[in-house]
Design an enzyme around this catalytic site. Structure first.
Site, short mmCIF file in Angstrom:
data_model
loop_
_atom_site.label_atom_id
_atom_site.label_comp_id
_atom_site.label_asym_id
_atom_site.label_seq_id
_atom_site.Cartn_x
_atom_site.Cartn_y
_atom_site.Cartn_z
CE LYS A 60 -3.89 2.37 0.28
NZ LYS A 60 -5.03 2.21 1.18
CG HIS A 97 -4.46 7.69 0.33
ND1 HIS A 97 -5.46 7.51 1.27
CD2 HIS A 97 -4.42 9.02 0.09
CE1 HIS A 97 -5.99 8.68 1.56
NE2 HIS A 97 -5.36 9.62 0.86
CG LEU A 180 -8.41 12.67 4.85
CD1 LEU A 180 -7.12 12.77 5.65
CD2 LEU A 180 -8.56 13.88 3.93
CG ASP A 208 -10.91 3.95 2.98
OD1 ASP A 208 -9.98 3.24 3.40
OD2 ASP A 208 -10.89 5.19 3.01
CG HIS A 212 -11.53 6.60 13.11
ND1 HIS A 212 -10.28 6.15 13.47
CD2 HIS A 212 -11.47 6.87 11.78
CE1 HIS A 212 -9.49 6.15 12.41
NE2 HIS A 212 -10.20 6.58 11.37
CB ALA A 224 -9.73 11.31 7.96
#
Length: 305
Positions: A60, A97, A180, A208, A212, A224
């Site tokens: 990644k 990303h 994000l 994604d 949180h 984010a």
């Protein structure tokens, strides 16, 4: 994803992480985690060879500072070239990303600038590398992927199909809609939704989803990420229904991703039924709670139990 603290940067860390995932997986669950490693400026061709031998499927790419726990990310793509060439040779994917983090680039332009200044030059240098632009958010990205060679694909989230940047400020600041890459203008949402529902095998599901805890979202400097995992398929079904493309949902959700990765398709199935249900205002998350996308609202599709 490997953006833990500390990041999962080598094969042994990934194997340890996989063992923790396996220990937390309920007995009888048909779940196979696909492990990825965190690409850094110091990732070597030998690291890539070890990863491939251990069954790691991808690296990644997080540009340093682009998203949650990305401070150890790549600062100079040229330093990664030996590793990227080794990845192409070994058949490992690069999951991107796709945003620059330059202070002089507007937050809403980061993806488009990344494509022009980072991704296109990278593919010129390593044209055979398989690349997935994860969670694309703009018309620029949708057009780029659609027109790129067959070794370039993209994932699309439910939030970037269904929400535009107004959702961040509806009757006040909405921290649970902050993610994000950030939500974009309506024309970008429309282009991303059109790409997802087009039937092109280059686009596939990638939530994604980010659980949180409430206290880290509703904070002076909130995290984010949007939590969609429990209701993601219902959200995608709504988006595909709105586009008149329900017949294309199965390929987007279940076929295009494994086909691009070179993995077998799942042999099992689930059934979505047209039935209203209210999304819970929150879900338990350890000692805290998380607020999901569409909290308190009604969805018209659900997974048959």
């Amino acid at each position: 994803m490997p953006n833990l603290v500390p990041p999962v940067t080598n094969t042994q860390l990934a194997l340890d992480y996989r063992a923790r995932i396996a220990a937390a997986t309920p007995k009888g669950a048909a779940f196979t985690p696909l492990m990825t490693l965190y690409l850094t400026d110091n990732t070597s061709a030998d690291d890539v060879a070890a990863a491939a031998a251990a069954g790691i499927v991808a690296y990644k790419l997080y540009p340093a500072g682009a998203t949650t726990n990305s401070d150890s990310g790549v600062t100079d793509m040229q330093r990664c070239l030996p590793a990227l060439r080794a990845m192409a040779q070994a058949g490992l994917l690069l999951l991107v990303h796709g945003e620059v983090t330059d202070a002089d680039v507007d937050m809403f332009d980061r993806e488009a600038v990344f494509i022009e200044t980072k991704l296109k030059p990278l593919l010129d240098q390593v044209p055979e590398l398989k690349v997935v632009m994860e969670h694309i958010t703009t018309a620029d990205a949708a057009a780029f992927v659609a027109g790129a060679p067959a070794n370039v694909a993209a994932t699309i989230t439910p939030q970037h199909m269904l929400l535009n940047r107004n959702a961040l400020f509806a009757k006040g600041l909405r921290p649970h809609n902050y993610c994000l890459p950030i939500l974009k203008r309506e024309r970008h949402r429309e282009a991303v939704a059109a790409a997802a529902t087009s039937g092109s095998a280059k686009f596939f599901l990638g939530t994604d989803s980010a659980p949180h805890a409430v206290g880290t979202k509703e904070a002076p400097c909130g995290c984010a990420g949007i939590f969609s995992a429990p209701i993601a398929l219902s959200l995608y079904a709504m988006a595909f229904e709105q586009a008149g493309a329900l017949d294309r949902l199965e390929a987007f959700a279940s076929h295009n991703g494994p086909d691009f990765y070179g993995l077998p398709r799942n042999s099992g199935s689930i059934t979505l039924v047209k039935k209203d249900f209210a999304v819970p205002p929150s879900y338990s998350f350890g000692a805290s709670t998380v607020v999901p996308m569409w909290a308190g609202e009604t969805l018209s599709w659900q997974v048959q139990q």
